[in-house]
Design an enzyme around this catalytic site. Sequence first.
Site, PDB file in Angstrom:
ATOM      1  N   GLN A 184       0.804  -1.224   0.000  1.00 28.79           N
ATOM      2  CA  GLN A 184       0.000   0.000   0.000  1.00 28.79           C
ATOM      3  C   GLN A 184       0.842   1.282   0.000  1.00 28.79           C
ATOM      4  OE1 GLN A 184      -2.603  -1.699   3.319  1.00 28.79           O
ATOM      5  NE2 GLN A 184      -4.085  -0.485   2.195  1.00 28.79           N
ATOM      6  N   HIS A 207      -1.791  -4.937 -12.819  1.00 31.82           N
ATOM      7  CA  HIS A 207      -1.276  -4.806 -14.184  1.00 31.82           C
ATOM      8  C   HIS A 207      -2.132  -5.553 -15.205  1.00 31.82           C
ATOM      9  CE1 HIS A 207       2.974  -4.018 -12.342  1.00 31.82           C
ATOM     10  NE2 HIS A 207       2.137  -3.008 -12.178  1.00 31.82           N
ATOM     11  N   ASP A 235       2.345   0.640  -7.918  1.00 27.04           N
ATOM     12  CA  ASP A 235       3.676   0.711  -8.566  1.00 27.04           C
ATOM     13  C   ASP A 235       4.568   1.753  -7.899  1.00 27.04           C
ATOM     14  OD1 ASP A 235       2.758  -1.187 -10.289  1.00 27.04           O
ATOM     15  OD2 ASP A 235       2.869   0.057 -12.104  1.00 27.04           O
ATOM     16  N   ARG A 269       4.114   0.023  13.067  1.00 21.53           N
ATOM     17  CA  ARG A 269       3.806  -1.283  12.497  1.00 21.53           C
ATOM     18  C   ARG A 269       3.867  -1.175  10.978  1.00 21.53           C
ATOM     19  NH1 ARG A 269      -1.785  -3.852  11.002  1.00 21.53           N
ATOM     20  NH2 ARG A 269      -1.033  -5.905  10.393  1.00 21.53           N
ATOM     21  N   HIS A 318       1.276  -9.178   4.589  1.00 23.85           N
ATOM     22  CA  HIS A 318       0.108  -8.314   4.485  1.00 23.85           C
ATOM     23  C   HIS A 318      -0.383  -8.359   3.029  1.00 23.85           C
ATOM     24  CE1 HIS A 318      -2.004  -4.763   6.604  1.00 23.85           C
ATOM     25  NE2 HIS A 318      -2.640  -4.933   5.461  1.00 23.85           N
ATOM     26  N   ASN A 331      -1.585 -10.750   8.474  1.00 17.98           N
ATOM     27  CA  ASN A 331      -2.572  -9.707   8.660  1.00 17.98           C
ATOM     28  C   ASN A 331      -3.909 -10.115   8.060  1.00 17.98           C
ATOM     29  OD1 ASN A 331      -3.391  -6.829   9.237  1.00 17.98           O
ATOM     30  ND2 ASN A 331      -3.918  -7.010   7.079  1.00 17.98           N
ATOM     31  N   GLU A 332      -4.940 -10.119   8.875  1.00 20.95           N
ATOM     32  CA  GLU A 332      -6.316 -10.357   8.426  1.00 20.95           C
ATOM     33  C   GLU A 332      -6.479 -11.552   7.495  1.00 20.95           C
ATOM     34  OE1 GLU A 332      -8.474  -6.983   6.979  1.00 20.95           O
ATOM     35  OE2 GLU A 332      -7.982  -5.741   8.700  1.00 20.95           O
ATOM     36  N   ASN A 351      -7.488  -5.974  14.497  1.00 18.40           N
ATOM     37  CA  ASN A 351      -7.872  -4.873  13.618  1.00 18.40           C
ATOM     38  C   ASN A 351      -9.361  -4.652  13.808  1.00 18.40           C
ATOM     39  OD1 ASN A 351      -5.279  -5.234  12.733  1.00 18.40           O
ATOM     40  ND2 ASN A 351      -5.795  -5.709  10.614  1.00 18.40           N
ATOM     41  N   TYR A 378     -12.646  -2.006  13.139  1.00 24.38           N
ATOM     42  CA  TYR A 378     -13.125  -0.827  12.418  1.00 24.38           C
ATOM     43  C   TYR A 378     -14.592  -0.500  12.662  1.00 24.38           C
ATOM     44  CZ  TYR A 378      -8.834  -0.688   9.646  1.00 24.38           C
ATOM     45  OH  TYR A 378      -7.529  -0.584   9.253  1.00 24.38           O
ATOM     46  N   GLU A 424      -4.804  -2.297  14.121  1.00 26.18           N
ATOM     47  CA  GLU A 424      -5.420  -1.342  13.185  1.00 26.18           C
ATOM     48  C   GLU A 424      -6.722  -0.828  13.766  1.00 26.18           C
ATOM     49  OE1 GLU A 424      -5.987  -2.594   9.095  1.00 26.18           O
ATOM     50  OE2 GLU A 424      -4.038  -3.587   9.063  1.00 26.18           O
TER      51      GLU A 424
END
Length: 495
Positions: A42, A62, A75, A100, A145, A189-190, A332, A334, A399
């Site tokens: 990310q 891509h 990218d 993190r 991740h 992660n997740e 995490n 939310y 998170e």
Amino acid sequence: MRLQTVCFVIFVTAVFGADVDNETLVTFPKDFKLGAATASYQIEGGWNEDGKGVNIWDTLTHERSQLVVDKSSGDVADDSYHLYMEDVQLLKNMGAQIYRFSISWARILPEGHDNKVNQAGIDYYNKLIDALLDNEIEPMVTMYHWDLPQTLQDLGGWPNRELAKYSENYARVLFKNFGDRVKLWLTFNEPLTFMDAYASETGMAPSIDTPGIGDYLAAHTVILAHANIYRMYEREFKADQQGEVGIALNIHWCEPVTNSTEDVEACERYQQFNLGIYAHPIFSEEGDYPSVLKARVDANSAAENYTTSRLPKFTPDEVDFIRGTHDFLGLNFYTAVTGAGGVEGEPPSRYRDAGAIISQDPDWPESASSWLRVVPWGFRKELNWIANEYGNPPIFITENGFSDYGGLNDTDRVLYYTEHLKEMLKAIHIDEVNVVGYTAWSLVDNFEWLRGYTERFGIHEVNFNDPSRPRVPKESAKVLTEIFKTRRIPERFLD
Ligand SMILES: *[C@@H]1O[C@H](CO)[C@@H](O)[C@H](O)[C@H]1NC(C)=O
Ligand SMILES: *[C@@H]1O[C@H](CO)[C@@H](O)[C@H](O)[C@H]1NC(C)=O
Ligand SMILES: *[C@@H]1O[C@H](CO)[C@@H](O)[C@H](O)[C@H]1NC(C)=O
Ligand SMILES: *[C@@H]1O[C@H](CO)[C@@H](O)[C@H](O)[C@H]1NC(C)=O
């Protein structure tokens, strides 16, 4: 004291938790760690630089860019591959104690396997880790991740059980190279999110349409991989390095739409199918998948005329091997959902297996993300659910954050953070849930997967049209800075 009075005091303490003064209630415990989080794909960019191999997100962006709402890619992203010192500076400015970040598997092992290690990748993370430590910021590393080397996807990806071994080999390279300085590790992660990448052809990478089968196979491999990594660290590194290994799991709080047994049980199943599927084998006393998960997937599989259950099973030895492979639980958190009893979706599917009709209350405030409504009280309830279910393990909030469409005056994000931190502090001080740290998602605006750059989670704004990718603190970064430095919720956010 008379017995009645004693009983009353015990009752009050049990129902309302520990008696705490109002100042303590808005203050972070002494050893509590505060910071921010990111993930390699990310933010890093540098997708083909210095020997990095191709990963499944390079391939998706891509070759199937129509799956990304603005057809963008990682990218370049925040160009943190070159600008990592700016990220470290932002953290330092905030008074963050911990950062993190995740390591790109294909930057370290371009072909996925440990026969070829890319020294430039090792050098990059060494520079980042050393810069953090020079600034008294503790590194917390996520090993995976979501950016699987393409070579491993070509072998089937997570549904291929051999990846449990390949993951262990990758992790060993990380412990060898970074474990002298990195003391907090997250294996995955997740997994709940990336198992769904095997449940839809328009989902996250690798976008494979095998619902109710490939997703369970992926989960099974990931749990074995996590346990392999944990046990290998115990055998080969822990005595020397003295670090801690956990896993970052995500879950929404589920509020029953009514207090009927059907709806309450539906939400309980939601917790077991979404959190318990990973947490129960690792964190519960008895180990293995939750019994409700095994019973329902087995029964549905039989009703759907499969000879073999769609849910793979652990052997008794594997159950023992996996159980207890944790030093802490990464969470995490939310949002929340509402749950009602009932079955929806075409068979076979995990959602159908769970037998819960999931929705959200339209009165809960919205964000830029369709799935994210603001329900701070759900955070406290979820923390209590986890503490009760798994014997109150140390929980690190890996998170927590809010999305909007951009802008420096992010008042809704400020409110999101202050309200969630207040609920978390109630869980800590009143309910005595063992929460030990918090990293806000995210340090910077970044590539939000299939939502591209349209949804912003950063506490620092990044201009993705400017080649130098300038980072500017939003109002939320300023408020979090104040919170990190004073270690309490500022008076103006208390009601
Ligand atoms: C705590 O209560 C006292 C007395 O009611 C009040 O003066 C103070 O502002 C309160 N502090 C917080 C943090 O709410
Ligand atoms: C269910 O019961 C709880 C606890 O008594 C209460 O807080 C909640 O509002 C009730 N929910 C509904 C939908 O009635
Ligand atoms: C399973 O097989 C039975 C007997 O052939 C059939 O009646 C039933 O419709 C099948 N169920 C599904 C879900 O296909
Ligand atoms: C930020 O927005 C809020 C509410 O929309 C407003 O009250 C406040 O004045 C704004 N602050 C700045 C610095 O523009």
